[in-house]
Motif scaffolding. Structure first.
Motif, short mmCIF file in Angstrom:
data_model
loop_
_atom_site.label_atom_id
_atom_site.label_comp_id
_atom_site.label_asym_id
_atom_site.label_seq_id
_atom_site.Cartn_x
_atom_site.Cartn_y
_atom_site.Cartn_z
N ARG A 8 0.14 6.63 -6.77
CA ARG A 8 -1.18 7.17 -7.04
C ARG A 8 -1.41 8.59 -6.54
O ARG A 8 -2.17 9.34 -7.15
CB ARG A 8 -2.25 6.26 -6.41
CG ARG A 8 -2.27 4.85 -6.94
CD ARG A 8 -2.93 4.77 -8.26
NE ARG A 8 -4.30 5.24 -8.14
CZ ARG A 8 -5.12 5.40 -9.14
NH1 ARG A 8 -4.72 5.14 -10.33
NH2 ARG A 8 -6.33 5.84 -8.95
N PHE A 9 -0.80 8.96 -5.41
CA PHE A 9 -1.05 10.29 -4.86
C PHE A 9 -0.38 11.34 -5.72
O PHE A 9 0.65 11.10 -6.32
CB PHE A 9 -0.59 10.38 -3.42
CG PHE A 9 -1.44 9.57 -2.46
CD1 PHE A 9 -2.81 9.48 -2.63
CD2 PHE A 9 -0.87 8.92 -1.40
CE1 PHE A 9 -3.59 8.73 -1.76
CE2 PHE A 9 -1.63 8.18 -0.52
CZ PHE A 9 -2.99 8.09 -0.70
N GLY A 39 0.58 3.99 -2.87
CA GLY A 39 0.37 5.39 -2.51
C GLY A 39 1.39 6.32 -3.14
O GLY A 39 1.06 7.43 -3.55
N THR A 49 0.82 -1.20 0.00
CA THR A 49 0.00 0.00 0.00
C THR A 49 0.86 1.26 0.00
O THR A 49 0.47 2.27 -0.59
CB THR A 49 -0.96 0.03 1.20
OG1 THR A 49 -0.20 -0.04 2.41
CG2 THR A 49 -1.95 -1.09 1.15
N ALA A 61 2.31 8.46 2.60
CA ALA A 61 2.24 7.08 2.12
C ALA A 61 3.60 6.39 2.19
O ALA A 61 3.67 5.18 2.39
CB ALA A 61 1.73 7.05 0.68
N THR A 91 1.08 14.11 0.56
CA THR A 91 0.38 12.82 0.66
C THR A 91 1.31 11.68 0.26
O THR A 91 1.21 10.59 0.83
CB THR A 91 -0.87 12.81 -0.23
OG1 THR A 91 -0.50 13.17 -1.56
CG2 THR A 91 -1.92 13.75 0.30
N ARG A 92 2.22 11.91 -0.65
CA ARG A 92 3.20 10.87 -0.99
C ARG A 92 4.13 10.61 0.18
O ARG A 92 4.51 9.46 0.42
CB ARG A 92 4.00 11.29 -2.22
CG ARG A 92 3.24 11.14 -3.49
CD ARG A 92 4.10 11.48 -4.66
NE ARG A 92 3.33 11.33 -5.89
CZ ARG A 92 3.77 11.67 -7.07
NH1 ARG A 92 4.98 12.17 -7.20
NH2 ARG A 92 3.02 11.52 -8.13
#
Length: 120
Positions: free
Chosen positions: A31-32, A28, A24, A41, A37-38
């Motif tokens: 995708r982020f 992440g 995950t 993740a 946010t990266r």
């Protein structure tokens, strides 16, 4: 079931949970869309996944030298992941490559208005 079978089963479950958390984290990162946010993740699930995998290895091998080998790995990861994430996030803020409208609290807004060498 013997205690060895229970330890092996728990090691298997911990390896699976750690691998899912690391997966995950990788998803992440892909995708982020923004830096913050990266970073979240990359640090949170990855560190927990590594800790779970190290605990599973220690349970599976049942040896004190293995625990002594894995403990510094976990401690170094716990020390370096937040530090590197903080440095990358701070640099992204300075470069202006973060999504500022989505910031709820901007504690560094005053430092942006004053140049670093201005003394104020």
């Amino acid at each position: 079931m013997t205690i060895d079978a229970w330890l092996d089963l728990s090691a298997l479950i911990l390896i699976l949970a750690g691998a899912i958390l690391c997966l995950t984290a990788a998803i992440g990162l892909l995708r982020f869309r923004d830096v913050l946010t990266r970073l979240h993740a990359a640090t949170k699930p990855q560190v927990l996944g590594l800790i779970l995998i190290c605990i599973a290895i220690a349970l599976s091998l049942r040896s004190w030298p293995v625990v002594a080998f894995l403990l510094p790995i976990v401690l170094i990861q716990l020390a370096t992941a937040p530090l590197s994430a903080h440095m990358v996030g701070r640099q992204a803020y300075r470069n202006g490559t973060i999504d500022e409208p989505n910031l709820i609290v901007d504690e560094l807004a005053d430092s942006r208005r004053t140049p670093p060498a201005a003394g104020g």
